[in-house]
Write an enzyme that holds these catalytic residues in place. Structure first.
Site, PDB file in Angstrom:
ATOM      1  N   HIS A   1       0.634  -1.252   0.101  1.00 19.99           N
ATOM      2  CA  HIS A   1       0.136   0.107   0.046  1.00 19.99           C
ATOM      3  C   HIS A   1       0.990   1.154   0.035  1.00 19.99           C
ATOM      4  O   HIS A   1       1.701   1.573   0.707  1.00 19.99           O
ATOM      5  CB  HIS A   1      -0.757   0.194   1.206  1.00 19.99           C
ATOM      6  CG  HIS A   1      -2.158   0.962   1.302  1.00 19.99           C
ATOM      7  ND1 HIS A   1      -2.046   2.325   1.117  1.00 19.99           N
ATOM      8  CD2 HIS A   1      -3.179   0.575   0.878  1.00 19.99           C
ATOM      9  CE1 HIS A   1      -3.266   2.797   1.149  1.00 19.99           C
ATOM     10  NE2 HIS A   1      -3.975   1.859   0.774  1.00 19.99           N
TER      11      HIS A   1
ATOM     12  N   ALA B   1       9.547   8.241  11.082  1.00 21.84           N
ATOM     13  CA  ALA B   1       8.201   8.245  10.960  1.00 21.84           C
ATOM     14  C   ALA B   1       7.652   8.973   9.791  1.00 21.84           C
ATOM     15  O   ALA B   1       6.388   9.030   9.556  1.00 21.84           O
ATOM     16  CB  ALA B   1       7.492   8.765  12.285  1.00 21.84           C
ATOM     17  N   GLY B   2       8.577   9.612   9.165  1.00 14.90           N
ATOM     18  CA  GLY B   2       8.151  10.094   7.882  1.00 14.90           C
ATOM     19  C   GLY B   2       7.268  11.377   7.956  1.00 14.90           C
ATOM     20  O   GLY B   2       7.627  12.457   8.853  1.00 14.90           O
TER      21      GLY B   2
END
Length: 468
Positions: free
Chosen positions: A83, A170-171
């Site tokens: 995803h 965590a972007g």
């Protein structure tokens, strides 16, 4: 007064380690005023979806706690899944459910976004109704290129809140406000990914397919098949059944069978009712998947006085339609007790009561839809009002049809009830017939605003139809 409820449906980039998902869910559930309604994980997607609800302030606080736990426990540098994603807490939408406007959900989204940057130093993009840049209304535009592209080019796609620097593990996070979104997947009996991608391209709106439909073709290695992953952003424009039929037609064209379908998260009752006529083979549907059912399960019953207060309040959305539904629920309750005392099957009356009890709130929600449509931007207002009036006419029309069935069942019960119970039967009949009259009046009041003559005629004919 009616409760103020919003829903939050965050998607976290972890679907394989249940300990991490448990920690995130526990952080959310531990927030006072929040009820976790559902959770699910997919190992191929490597993604989990949590659904929770409550008052706006509590839900905002729960979102911050869930995002904080995801930032602490998820390391995207070690993440793999089919995803698309750009963050540990990848996307966090807020949805109005009851007594809250979309604009209020935008305010919650912005407040949460500012807290996420201030406390966690995770940059935030705002999407859908919270978007500050028109292009960012669509989630796929923000995630285009994925995490690796964003890491190298974040200066070209600077966040709305925070500095143009990704959190090291965590972007980034996408936060916004939107209407109900229905997410479901159709699994194909083939490993050929090109077929799934071709079907997704054919059915999605961006490629000329169905309105309000997003679609991706994805591989499911653990299940030995492929999947068309679908999001419906406006189920009044494109229903679940319509989307499923479009995928099935394209699959037939490719000579591929549908293996199964599955819902992701919860679904509004009205959206699922629209899909009931389609043979979707939805392998994970239960009544607990219906949003309203989950809310009712975790919420205390509304005191009778509060319903009466709302009906008598000029500022409340409850009016004649809600009062008609309440009258029918009382009629069904009387029918239920008479049936039990007469030693005959009471189940039909229990089903009637449940239906009409839900209609008390549903009619009020339909009125709120009309109010929101009147507040829409000028270029959208006409179409939005027509859609809202259709809903506001259809709900009391459904009430009218069901009230006729209730009338029939009460009359059948009259022949079996003891003499001492005949006064209850007479009262129940009076209430059921008053409910039907009120439903007809409410439906026609909204039909008067609908421009589609065919729709008006068909709904009138449906209200006149004898019960089966």
């Amino acid at each position: 007064m009616a409760r103020r409820v919003i829903e939050c449906v965050p998607n976290f980039s972890e679907g394989r380690d249940p300990r991490i998902v448990d920690a995130i869910v526990d952080a959310i559930a531990g927030t006072p005023g929040v009820s976790v309604l559902g959770r699910e994980s997919d190992q191929d997607h490597n993604r989990s979806v949590v659904t929770f609800a409550g008052d706006p302030d509590s839900v905002g606080a729960g979102a911050v706690r869930g995002i904080a736990k995801a930032v602490d426990r998820i390391d995207l540098s070690a993440h793999a899944g089919v995803h698309p994603r750009i963050g540990a807490a990848d996307v966090v939408p807020f949805v109005p459910v009851q007594g809250v406007t979309l604009e209020e959900c935008v305010a919650v989204a912005v407040n949460v976004a500012e807290e996420v940057w201030r406390l966690l130093r995770v940059p935030v993009y705002l999407y859908e109704a919270a978007a500050r840049v028109e292009e960012r209304r669509r989630l796929e535009n923000i995630r285009r290129g994925g995490l690796d592209w964003l890491r190298a080019h974040i200066a070209e796609r600077a966040p709305d809140i925070g500095e143009p620097t990704l959190h090291p593990t965590a972007g980034a996070t996408v936060i916004g406000a939107r209407k109900f979104l229905v997410a479901f997947n159709v699994n194909l009996a083939t490993r050929d990914l090109s077929v799934a991608k071709s079907i997704a391209r054919a059915v999605r709106e961006s490629s000329g397919g169905l309105q309000s439909l997003k679609a991706l073709g994805l591989p499911l290695e653990s299940r030995g098949c492929t999947q068309v992953s679908l999001n419906i952003t406006d189920f009044e424009r494109t229903g679940i059944g319509q989307a499923f039929e479009a995928v099935r037609a394209e699959a037939d064209r490719h000579g591929v069978k549908i293996a199964a379908s599955e819902l992701i998260g919860l679904v509004p009752r009205r959206a699922w009712e629209q899909a009931a006529a389609y043979g979707m083979r939805c392998e994970n549907f239960t009544t607990d998947r219906v949003l309203e059912n989950r809310l009712e399960a975790v919420s205390p019953a509304r005191p009778f006085d509060s319903v009466l207060d709302d009906i008598s309040n000029p500022a409340s959305p409850m009016g004649g339609g809600s009062a008609s539904a309440l009258a029918a629920a009382l009629a069904a309750s009387l029918g239920h007790v008479v049936a039990r005392l007469s030693k005959v099957d009471a189940a039909p009356f229990a089903a009637h009561r449940e239906f009409f009890a839900s209609m008390v709130e549903r009619d009020a929600e339909a009125f709120n839809e009309v109010v929101l449509a009147r507040e829409a931007a000028e270029h959208e207002r006409g179409a939005a009002l027509q859609r809202a009036y259709r809903i506001a006419a259809t709900i009391p029309a459904e009430l009218t049809q069901r009230a006729k069935e209730l009338d029939r069942d009460i009359l059948a019960l009259k022949e079996k009830a003891q003499a001492v119970l005949q006064s209850d039967i007479t009262t129940a009949l009076g209430l059921a017939r008053a409910a039907r009259a009120g439903g007809i009046a409410t439906a026609r009041a909204n039909l008067a605003f609908i421009e589609d003559e065919t729709f008006r005629r068909e709904l009138e004919e449906r209200m006149d139809r004898r019960p089966g």
